[in-house]
Design a protein around this motif. Sequence first.
Motif, short mmCIF file in Angstrom:
data_model
loop_
_atom_site.label_atom_id
_atom_site.label_comp_id
_atom_site.label_asym_id
_atom_site.label_seq_id
_atom_site.Cartn_x
_atom_site.Cartn_y
_atom_site.Cartn_z
N LEU A 1 0.83 -1.21 0.00
CA LEU A 1 0.00 0.00 0.00
C LEU A 1 0.86 1.25 0.00
CD1 LEU A 1 -3.04 0.32 -0.13
CD2 LEU A 1 -3.08 0.64 2.35
N GLN A 2 2.02 1.20 0.65
CA GLN A 2 2.97 2.32 0.60
C GLN A 2 3.46 2.54 -0.83
OE1 GLN A 2 4.72 4.46 3.09
NE2 GLN A 2 2.70 4.09 3.96
N ILE A 3 3.73 1.45 -1.54
CA ILE A 3 4.16 1.57 -2.93
C ILE A 3 3.06 2.21 -3.77
CG2 ILE A 3 4.80 0.25 -5.00
CD1 ILE A 3 6.09 -1.81 -3.10
N VAL A 4 1.81 1.78 -3.54
CA VAL A 4 0.67 2.38 -4.24
C VAL A 4 0.64 3.88 -4.01
CG1 VAL A 4 -1.86 2.50 -4.34
CG2 VAL A 4 -0.73 0.27 -4.16
N ALA A 5 0.86 4.30 -2.76
CA ALA A 5 0.80 5.72 -2.41
C ALA A 5 1.87 6.52 -3.14
CB ALA A 5 0.94 5.89 -0.90
N TYR A 6 3.10 6.05 -3.10
CA TYR A 6 4.19 6.83 -3.69
C TYR A 6 4.21 6.78 -5.21
CZ TYR A 6 6.14 8.00 0.83
OH TYR A 6 6.32 8.53 2.08
N VAL A 7 3.84 5.65 -5.79
CA VAL A 7 3.72 5.59 -7.25
C VAL A 7 2.62 6.53 -7.73
CG1 VAL A 7 3.04 4.12 -9.20
CG2 VAL A 7 4.66 3.26 -7.51
N GLY A 8 1.51 6.57 -7.00
CA GLY A 8 0.42 7.49 -7.35
C GLY A 8 0.85 8.94 -7.25
N ALA A 9 1.57 9.29 -6.18
CA ALA A 9 2.00 10.68 -5.99
C ALA A 9 3.00 11.10 -7.06
CB ALA A 9 2.62 10.83 -4.60
N VAL A 10 3.98 10.25 -7.36
CA VAL A 10 4.97 10.57 -8.39
C VAL A 10 4.30 10.69 -9.75
CG1 VAL A 10 6.96 9.65 -9.65
CG2 VAL A 10 6.91 9.53 -7.15
N SER A 11 3.37 9.79 -10.05
CA SER A 11 2.65 9.84 -11.33
C SER A 11 1.86 11.13 -11.46
CB SER A 11 1.72 8.63 -11.46
OG SER A 11 2.43 7.42 -11.42
N ALA A 12 1.19 11.53 -10.39
CA ALA A 12 0.39 12.76 -10.41
C ALA A 12 1.25 13.98 -10.70
CB ALA A 12 -0.34 12.92 -9.07
N LEU A 13 2.40 14.08 -10.03
CA LEU A 13 3.28 15.23 -10.21
C LEU A 13 3.94 15.22 -11.58
CD1 LEU A 13 4.59 17.76 -9.02
CD2 LEU A 13 6.35 16.27 -8.01
N LEU A 14 4.46 14.07 -11.99
CA LEU A 14 5.15 13.95 -13.27
C LEU A 14 4.22 14.32 -14.42
CD1 LEU A 14 7.84 12.78 -14.63
CD2 LEU A 14 6.49 10.71 -14.98
N ALA A 15 2.99 13.80 -14.39
CA ALA A 15 2.04 14.08 -15.46
C ALA A 15 1.66 15.55 -15.50
CB ALA A 15 0.79 13.22 -15.28
N ALA A 16 1.54 16.18 -14.32
CA ALA A 16 1.20 17.60 -14.27
C ALA A 16 2.30 18.45 -14.90
CB ALA A 16 0.95 18.03 -12.82
N VAL A 17 3.56 18.10 -14.63
CA VAL A 17 4.68 18.85 -15.20
C VAL A 17 4.67 18.73 -16.72
CG1 VAL A 17 7.20 18.97 -15.37
CG2 VAL A 17 6.11 18.63 -13.13
N ILE A 18 4.47 17.51 -17.22
CA ILE A 18 4.45 17.30 -18.68
C ILE A 18 3.28 18.04 -19.31
CG2 ILE A 18 4.24 15.57 -20.50
CD1 ILE A 18 5.61 13.58 -18.62
N ALA A 19 2.11 18.01 -18.66
CA ALA A 19 0.91 18.65 -19.22
C ALA A 19 1.10 20.15 -19.41
CB ALA A 19 -0.29 18.39 -18.32
#
Length: 645
Positions: free
Chosen positions: A302-320
């Motif tokens: 569940l910790q992995i789920v949390a951090y993968v989700g957070a990194v994905s959210a930030l990375l995608a926002a930067v690219i967008a």
Amino acid sequence: MPNAIYIALIPLLPLAGFLLLGLFGRRIFKNNSGVIGTLLMMCATIISLYVAYGYFFEYGKVNGVYQKLIPFKYAWLVFSKDLSIDMGITLDPISVMMLVVVTFISLMVHVFSLAYMKGEERFSTFYAFLSLFTFSMLGLVISSNIFQIYIFWELVGVSSFLLIGYYYDRPSAVAASKKAFIVTRFADLGFLIGILVLSFYSGTLDFNELISRLTAPGSDQLKAAVTSSFMGISAITWGTFLIFIGGAGKSAMFPLHVWLPDAMEGPTPVSALIHAATMVVAGVYLVARLFPVFAMAAPDSLQIVAYVGAVSALLAAVIACTQTDIKRVLAYSTMSQIGYMMFALGVAKYGGENGLGYTASMFHLFTHAMFKALLFLCAGAVIHFVHSNEMADMGGLRKKLPVTHIAFLIACLSIAGIPPFSGFFSKEEILLAAWQQNRTIYWIGLITSGMTAFYMFRLYFSIFWNRDFNDHHSAHNHHGEGGGLITIPLIILAIGSIVSGFIPFGNFVSSDGSRLATGFHASFSIMPVSIGVIGILIAGWLYKKQSDKPDKISSSLNGLYKTAYHKFYIDEIYLFITKKILFNLVGRPAAWFDRNVVDGLVNFTGNTTQVISEKIKGIQSGKVQQYAIYFLIGAIGLAALIIYW
């Protein structure tokens, strides 16, 4: 207990549409195919609303807790007394919620496509594929067996392949459909192995039994799964992590997100269907379905789920923030919002107020379906008018497309988290859950929230303001908004984007099925809303009027902007690994071994057999005299052997 026939009709109606239109659409129904598909989808939507009302307000709750009901179950493949693959229907809060979301959004896409896809040569085929996709997704959300969900999971993959590659005469669309299919196949391999691990230790494939056995304190199955390990990691952690890999691929989480922007090659209504409520949230739904196992037996996963989700959210926002194709901006926006849902699940715990993240994630899934479908359909209306995806070809469209303009503005305000729009309520609950459980993820979510407001209003101002449309286009080449079939879905989804946030979602969906009181926290919301408003103001300052300010800023950022524009070169890294490393170090030697050793051995056997046969074929000459001599020699030899041995 509800009538299983009603519930079974929800996925079976789209399946009937697929079979009917796929077999007879082009020859018999032709232009009426869209109407038939839409009517069947409307019936499925009405039934799903009826089932949802019955479950939430009549028979679903017992002693204040929503129950998991199995109105239908059929043992399809029986392996042993306790292990079988069943075809069944599960009703619980998240499956019922997903029934409503999938059917409603699919209906809006069906109606919109009647006008948007009008005149397409393969019009009936398009509606057949839409129906297949909807059937697959509905089958996925009501599955009662973890292997049943895998079957429909793969059907969703096939359906998305067909829809993304709908324009099969375009090389880019074919490449995009193959890319989506191949990338998600790698993830699905992890999902399959995870299924095998969990079913091996739990001794069952049934969701309810699996969850019960792997979460009951002191159960033999839980002890075995926790004590067994590989590389120092328990079997249950491996199993849940591999399950999440499957979800991460389908939901386009980092680093398996590379297929998502390319999927924009499909028709825009397909993008709305895939990116709003269906395919990309399948991963979130999967983690939510097995959430008790993640939360109670595998907290590391569940910790992995949390951090993968957070990194994905930030990375995608930067690219967008750097993309210029409006559909790609929305695609990365989807990836970012799915990241929000994932990290909300990741910071949640099972039961009570600690389960706020779970409720917030499902709430955001629900509201996101409304405003993201609205954004994509508005983008479709804009593209339908301008005949281009590039923001450089747009500007000043608020007067040309008034309904689309207002609808797009509502959706942008919602995704930016501005009250009182729906996205505000669900996003605030996610941030509150992160604040309570993991401050690092909270700050990542807060920064991402501000960037979301910026890039969405960058898109809004570039399309509807910036400059006068007639300055760079000849007006006579463009039609209006496309009539009621285009605007009615936009209006309905705009209303949904406003009112869906006021639903007391915690009364219906929670981690343990009991009521979870949620509410508006004014003091907590000051900072997120302020950051969102700042993002909007910056976007307005840069893009409301045409100027060279954006170019100057991007030039000053130089390498950072270029890296973000090229999506951090993740695609290039994948190509380097596959072409330069895997193909050269693995593929070429394997091809040489196959060509020279495997084929060589087979060819040697065949050639040897042929040479021997050439040598001995004279023995079977067909001459009786020759056979008599052979017989005589044999008889004399046999007699000599018997006499003198």
